[in-house]
Scaffold this motif. Structure first.
Motif, short mmCIF file in Angstrom:
data_model
loop_
_atom_site.label_atom_id
_atom_site.label_comp_id
_atom_site.label_asym_id
_atom_site.label_seq_id
_atom_site.Cartn_x
_atom_site.Cartn_y
_atom_site.Cartn_z
N SER A 35 35.11 6.08 54.78
CA SER A 35 34.23 6.92 53.97
C SER A 35 34.83 7.21 52.60
N LEU A 36 36.15 7.06 52.49
CA LEU A 36 36.85 7.30 51.23
C LEU A 36 37.14 6.00 50.48
N ASP A 37 36.65 4.88 51.02
CA ASP A 37 36.92 3.55 50.47
C ASP A 37 38.43 3.26 50.44
N LEU A 38 39.11 3.65 51.54
CA LEU A 38 40.54 3.41 51.73
C LEU A 38 40.74 2.78 53.10
N ASN A 39 41.92 2.17 53.31
CA ASN A 39 42.27 1.82 54.67
C ASN A 39 43.09 2.98 55.25
N VAL A 40 43.35 2.96 56.53
CA VAL A 40 44.02 4.08 57.19
C VAL A 40 45.40 4.34 56.58
N GLN A 41 46.16 3.28 56.34
CA GLN A 41 47.50 3.47 55.79
C GLN A 41 47.46 4.10 54.40
N GLN A 42 46.52 3.68 53.58
CA GLN A 42 46.38 4.27 52.24
C GLN A 42 46.02 5.74 52.35
N MET A 43 45.10 6.07 53.26
CA MET A 43 44.70 7.47 53.44
C MET A 43 45.89 8.31 53.92
N VAL A 44 46.67 7.77 54.83
CA VAL A 44 47.83 8.50 55.35
C VAL A 44 48.85 8.74 54.25
N ILE A 45 49.08 7.76 53.41
CA ILE A 45 50.01 7.92 52.29
C ILE A 45 49.51 9.01 51.35
N ILE A 46 48.23 8.96 50.99
CA ILE A 46 47.66 9.97 50.09
C ILE A 46 47.74 11.36 50.73
N ASN A 47 47.40 11.47 52.01
CA ASN A 47 47.48 12.77 52.69
C ASN A 47 48.91 13.29 52.76
N THR A 48 49.85 12.40 53.00
CA THR A 48 51.27 12.80 53.07
C THR A 48 51.76 13.28 51.71
N LEU A 49 51.39 12.57 50.66
CA LEU A 49 51.78 13.01 49.31
C LEU A 49 51.09 14.33 48.94
N SER A 50 49.92 14.56 49.48
CA SER A 50 49.22 15.82 49.23
C SER A 50 50.03 16.99 49.79
N VAL A 51 50.63 16.79 50.94
CA VAL A 51 51.41 17.84 51.59
C VAL A 51 52.78 18.00 50.92
N LYS A 53 53.87 16.71 47.95
CA LYS A 53 53.79 16.72 46.47
C LYS A 53 54.52 15.54 45.83
N VAL A 54 55.84 15.41 46.05
CA VAL A 54 56.63 14.32 45.46
C VAL A 54 57.54 13.75 46.53
N LEU A 55 57.50 12.43 46.68
CA LEU A 55 58.37 11.74 47.63
C LEU A 55 58.87 10.44 47.02
N THR A 56 60.02 9.98 47.48
CA THR A 56 60.48 8.64 47.15
C THR A 56 59.89 7.68 48.19
N VAL A 57 59.94 6.40 47.90
CA VAL A 57 59.46 5.42 48.88
C VAL A 57 60.26 5.56 50.17
N GLU A 58 61.57 5.74 50.06
CA GLU A 58 62.43 5.85 51.24
C GLU A 58 62.02 7.05 52.11
N LYS A 59 61.72 8.17 51.48
CA LYS A 59 61.30 9.35 52.24
C LYS A 59 59.92 9.15 52.84
N LEU A 60 59.06 8.44 52.15
CA LEU A 60 57.74 8.13 52.68
C LEU A 60 57.86 7.21 53.89
N VAL A 61 58.74 6.23 53.81
CA VAL A 61 59.00 5.32 54.94
C VAL A 61 59.48 6.12 56.15
N ALA A 62 60.43 7.03 55.92
CA ALA A 62 60.96 7.84 57.02
C ALA A 62 59.90 8.78 57.59
N GLN A 63 59.11 9.36 56.72
CA GLN A 63 58.08 10.31 57.15
C GLN A 63 56.99 9.62 57.98
N LEU A 64 56.56 8.46 57.54
CA LEU A 64 55.44 7.77 58.19
C LEU A 64 55.87 6.76 59.25
N GLN A 65 57.15 6.44 59.25
CA GLN A 65 57.70 5.45 60.18
C GLN A 65 56.94 4.12 60.10
#
Length: 149
Positions: A35-51, A53-65
């Motif tokens: 409904s947002l014209d995203l795939n699930v992984q893209q939506m999860v990344i956007i939602n995680t950054l929303s919470v 605010k600022v993350l490095t790729v490494e922290k995003l990898v660790a957060q989302l596994q």
């Protein structure tokens, strides 16, 4: 320890139950992302950054596994679409944050939240005590799965 056929059958039934629940929840998550014209992984990344605010790729990898390659592939698309921006901090480390358009997508995702709404409906017949017990049981199962033989 020698497992009996009954124990194996029970373990199989529990795993199948978890699989079935995840498939159904996944359908709702996919519906929200689409409904947002995203795939699930893209939506999860956007939602995680929303919470966060600022993350490095490494922290995003660790957060989302998810793998670094998967994260970078999805980031490339959502950066190009103007939802995420990359900047450098003082340590020359790449940082990721949402743009205004990315924050709009995250807010829409939260408003839609199909999988959360579906799970809330499914849990309506449970008492607060039963929900707490369910979460405690899940935590115990997870811990048991992490133990190596």
């Amino acid at each position: 320890m020698k497992e009996s056929n009954g124990q194996i059958k029970q373990a199989s039934e529990v795993l199948q139950s978890f699989s079935n629940i995840m498939k159904e929840a996944g359908k709702w998550t996919q519906k929200n992302a689409s409904s947002l014209d995203l795939n699930v992984q893209q939506m999860v990344i956007i939602n995680t950054l929303s919470v966060h605010k600022v993350l490095t790729v490494e922290k995003l990898v660790a957060q989302l596994q998810l793998s670094k390659n998967t994260i970078n592939t999805q980031l490339e698309t959502i950066v190009q679409r103007g939802f995420v921006e990359r900047t450098m901090n003082d340590q020359r480390e790449g940082q990721l944050s949402l743009t205004d358009e990315g924050r709009k997508k995250a807010n829409m995702s939260i408003q839609n939240a199909s999988s959360y709404k579906a799970m809330m409906r499914a849990l309506q017949s449970f008492s607060e005590e039963e929900k707490a017990q369910l979460l405690a049981m899940h935590a115990r199962i997870l811990e048991g799965l992490k133990v190596e033989e």
